[in-house]
Design a protein around this motif. Structure first.
Motif, mmCIF file in Angstrom:
data_model
loop_
_atom_site.group_PDB
_atom_site.id
_atom_site.type_symbol
_atom_site.label_atom_id
_atom_site.label_comp_id
_atom_site.label_asym_id
_atom_site.label_seq_id
_atom_site.Cartn_x
_atom_site.Cartn_y
_atom_site.Cartn_z
ATOM 1 N N ALA A 1 4.687 26.463 -37.304
ATOM 2 C CA ALA A 1 4.140 27.154 -36.117
ATOM 3 C C ALA A 1 4.146 26.289 -34.859
ATOM 4 N N ASN A 2 4.300 24.973 -34.999
ATOM 5 C CA ASN A 2 4.352 24.105 -33.819
ATOM 6 C C ASN A 2 5.768 23.915 -33.295
ATOM 7 N N SER A 3 6.738 24.550 -33.955
ATOM 8 C CA SER A 3 8.131 24.259 -33.617
ATOM 9 C C SER A 3 8.646 25.042 -32.407
ATOM 10 N N GLY A 4 7.793 25.861 -31.787
ATOM 11 C CA GLY A 4 8.209 26.627 -30.603
ATOM 12 C C GLY A 4 8.943 27.890 -31.001
ATOM 13 N N ASN A 5 8.977 28.864 -30.082
ATOM 14 C CA ASN A 5 9.682 30.126 -30.302
ATOM 15 C C ASN A 5 9.275 30.844 -31.592
ATOM 16 N N ILE A 6 7.982 30.936 -31.838
ATOM 17 C CA ILE A 6 7.499 31.682 -33.012
ATOM 18 C C ILE A 6 6.997 33.036 -32.537
ATOM 19 N N LYS A 7 7.607 34.107 -33.045
ATOM 20 C CA LYS A 7 7.158 35.463 -32.709
ATOM 21 C C LYS A 7 6.081 35.891 -33.691
ATOM 22 N N VAL A 8 5.092 36.602 -33.160
ATOM 23 C CA VAL A 8 4.028 37.196 -33.978
ATOM 24 C C VAL A 8 4.030 38.691 -33.692
ATOM 25 N N VAL A 9 4.289 39.489 -34.730
ATOM 26 C CA VAL A 9 4.390 40.939 -34.573
ATOM 27 C C VAL A 9 3.178 41.573 -35.260
ATOM 28 N N ASN A 10 2.283 42.168 -34.469
ATOM 29 C CA ASN A 10 1.100 42.832 -35.023
ATOM 30 C C ASN A 10 1.401 44.315 -35.192
ATOM 31 N N VAL A 11 1.293 44.808 -36.422
ATOM 32 C CA VAL A 11 1.614 46.211 -36.696
ATOM 33 C C VAL A 11 0.415 46.906 -37.336
ATOM 34 N N ASP A 12 0.355 48.244 -37.150
ATOM 35 C CA ASP A 12 -0.703 48.999 -37.827
ATOM 36 C C ASP A 12 -0.366 49.120 -39.311
ATOM 37 N N LYS A 13 0.926 49.317 -39.625
ATOM 38 C CA LYS A 13 1.317 49.450 -41.031
ATOM 39 C C LYS A 13 2.775 49.024 -41.175
ATOM 40 N N LEU A 14 3.016 48.050 -42.033
ATOM 41 C CA LEU A 14 4.373 47.541 -42.216
ATOM 42 C C LEU A 14 5.124 48.361 -43.252
ATOM 43 N N ASP A 15 6.288 48.867 -42.862
ATOM 44 C CA ASP A 15 7.160 49.567 -43.808
ATOM 45 C C ASP A 15 8.223 48.597 -44.306
ATOM 46 N N TRP A 16 8.648 48.814 -45.540
ATOM 47 C CA TRP A 16 9.671 47.959 -46.154
ATOM 48 C C TRP A 16 10.917 48.799 -46.407
ATOM 49 N N SER B 1 18.002 36.528 -33.869
ATOM 50 C CA SER B 1 19.013 35.630 -33.317
ATOM 51 C C SER B 1 18.960 34.326 -34.120
ATOM 52 N N PRO B 2 20.040 33.550 -34.128
ATOM 53 C CA PRO B 2 20.031 32.277 -34.865
ATOM 54 C C PRO B 2 18.922 31.328 -34.402
ATOM 55 N N GLN B 3 18.467 31.492 -33.147
ATOM 56 C CA GLN B 3 17.404 30.618 -32.622
ATOM 57 C C GLN B 3 16.009 31.038 -33.075
ATOM 58 N N GLN B 4 15.898 32.261 -33.616
ATOM 59 C CA GLN B 4 14.581 32.772 -34.034
ATOM 60 C C GLN B 4 14.378 32.424 -35.504
ATOM 61 N N ASN B 5 13.858 31.218 -35.754
ATOM 62 C CA ASN B 5 13.786 30.720 -37.137
ATOM 63 C C ASN B 5 12.644 31.310 -37.953
ATOM 64 N N TRP B 6 11.541 31.640 -37.282
ATOM 65 C CA TRP B 6 10.348 32.109 -37.993
ATOM 66 C C TRP B 6 9.732 33.307 -37.278
ATOM 67 N N VAL B 7 9.211 34.252 -38.065
ATOM 68 C CA VAL B 7 8.456 35.380 -37.506
ATOM 69 C C VAL B 7 7.249 35.626 -38.414
ATOM 70 N N ILE B 8 6.098 35.813 -37.798
ATOM 71 C CA ILE B 8 4.885 36.207 -38.531
ATOM 72 C C ILE B 8 4.670 37.698 -38.274
ATOM 73 N N VAL B 9 4.508 38.493 -39.326
ATOM 74 C CA VAL B 9 4.156 39.905 -39.157
ATOM 75 C C VAL B 9 2.758 40.109 -39.741
ATOM 76 N N ASN B 10 1.834 40.568 -38.917
ATOM 77 C CA ASN B 10 0.473 40.864 -39.372
ATOM 78 C C ASN B 10 0.337 42.363 -39.613
ATOM 79 N N ASP B 11 0.204 42.727 -40.894
ATOM 80 C CA ASP B 11 0.014 44.130 -41.287
ATOM 81 C C ASP B 11 -1.497 44.388 -41.261
ATOM 82 N N LEU B 12 -1.984 44.915 -40.135
ATOM 83 C CA LEU B 12 -3.433 44.951 -39.905
ATOM 84 C C LEU B 12 -4.156 45.956 -40.792
#
Length: 264
Positions: free
Chosen positions: A168-183, A38-49
Motif C-alpha cells: 500500500a505504500n508503493s503509490g498508485n493504489i486504487k481503492v474501489v468501494n462497492v455496494d455489492k461485488l459481482d464475480w 494497465s501494466p502500471q496498476q499493480n494493486w487494487v483493493i475492492v471493498n465489498d461493503l
C-alpha cells in the motif's frame, strides 16, 4: 443495556464473517468492479461493503488475482456518502494518498491509517461533501469492531491492516468501494473488457477522423465540461474542429473500473 448492545454488535460481526464462509468467491472467477488494468496498476483493493469484506488483488499479466481478503467495518449509517457528518462510507473509485503511522494518531486508529482521495472529481460534481475518509486499524485492545461502527472510514483489525504495508505504500493504489461485488467467469470478464476497449478505440477513431458528429455521439446528454453544458460544448467543438487538418489522440496506462452506486 450496554451488554445487549455489545451482544448485538458481536452477532452482526459473526454474521458478516460467516457470510464469507457461506459465499466465498467462485473458484477462478474475476471481480466485475475491475474491467481493465494497465501494466502500471499493480494493486487494487475492492471493498465489498454489503458483505463487510476487503479483497486485495494483484495485477498478474493484466488479470486481477485475489491474494488476500479481510473482514472490514464501515460507517455507522452504512454506505453511499453524500455529505459531511452523515456517517456513511463513500461508494466509488479512490486512490490511497499517503500513510500515517498509528503512533501519530489517537488510539481509535490503531496501527495507522491510509487516507483516501474522497471527495474525488465525480463526488465534487455530485456536490458531495466531507473529508477524512481513511482505511485504518482499530483500538489496540480490540480485535475487531461491528460491521457499522466508524464515522465513514473502512476499518480492519491491526494484523490485517499491517499486512497492507507490503504494497500500500508503493503509490498508485486504487481503492474501489462497492455496494455489492459481482464475480464473473474469465470468458465473461474478457469479453466485457474487449467490448469496453472497442468503445474506447471507436471514440478515439471518431475524434481523429475529423467527423465531429460521429465523435459527439459518444457523449451523454448530461455531460458537462467546466461551465459548459452539452449543447454549449458541442457548439464549441464544432467550431474548433472545423479548422483542424488533423487530430491525433493517444491513450496510455488505461485502467477501467465499474463505478458502484451510479446508473450507467
Amino acid at each position: 443495556s450496554n451488554n445487549e448492545f455489545s451482544l448485538s454488535n458481536l452477532r452482526d460481526e459473526a454474521a458478516a464473517r460467516w457470510q464469507r464462509e457461506l459465499y466465498p468467491p467462485p473458484q477462478g472467477s474475476l471481480p466485475s468492479s475491475i474491467a481493465k488494468l494497465s501494466p502500471q496498476q499493480n494493486w487494487v483493493i475492492v471493498n465489498d461493503l454489503s458483505r463487510s469484506r476487503m479483497y486485495v488483488f494483484k495485477n498478474i499479466l493484466g488479470e486481477p488475482q485475489l491474494v488476500e481478503d479481510h473482514y472490514i467495518g464501515m460507517g455507522k449509517a452504512g454506505y453511499g456518502k453524500q455529505y459531511e457528518g452523515d456517517h456513511r462510507t463513500p461508494l466509488g473509485v479512490y486512490k490511497i494518498t499517503g500513510y500515517i503511522d498509528g503512533s501519530k494518531l489517537p488510539a481509535l486508529y490503531g496501527a495507522g491509517a491510509y487516507p483516501l482521495s474522497y471527495p474525488n472529481r465525480w463526488d465534487q460534481l455530485k456536490q458531495r461533501t466531507g473529508h477524512g475518509i481513511w482505511i485504518h486499524g482499530v483500538p489496540l485492545e480490540h480485535y475487531n469492531r461491528p460491521p457499522q461502527s466508524s464515522e465513514g472510514c473502512v476499518t480492519l483489525n491491526n494484523t490485517a491492516f499491517n499486512s497492507l504495508s507490503a504494497f500500500a505504500n508503493s503509490g498508485n493504489i486504487k481503492v474501489v468501494n462497492v455496494d455489492k461485488l459481482d464475480w464473473l467467469s474469465p470468458s465473461h470478464w474478457n469479453s466485457r473488457q474487449q467490448e469496453l476497449l472497442a468503445q474506447l478505440a471507436q471514440w478515439q477513431q471518431d475524434w481523429e477522423s475529423l467527423d465531429t458528429e460521429a465523435y459527439l455521439q459518444h457523449y451523454a446528454d448530461n455531460f458537462t465540461s467546466g461551465t459548459k453544458n452539452i449543447q454549449q460544448w458541442k457548439t464549441h467543438k464544432r467550431r474548433v474542429n472545423k479548422h483542424k487538418s488533423y487530430i491525433k489522440v493517444a491513450t496510455e496506462a488505461v485502467s477501467i473500473f465499474e463505478y458502484a452506486g451510479e446508473e450507467g
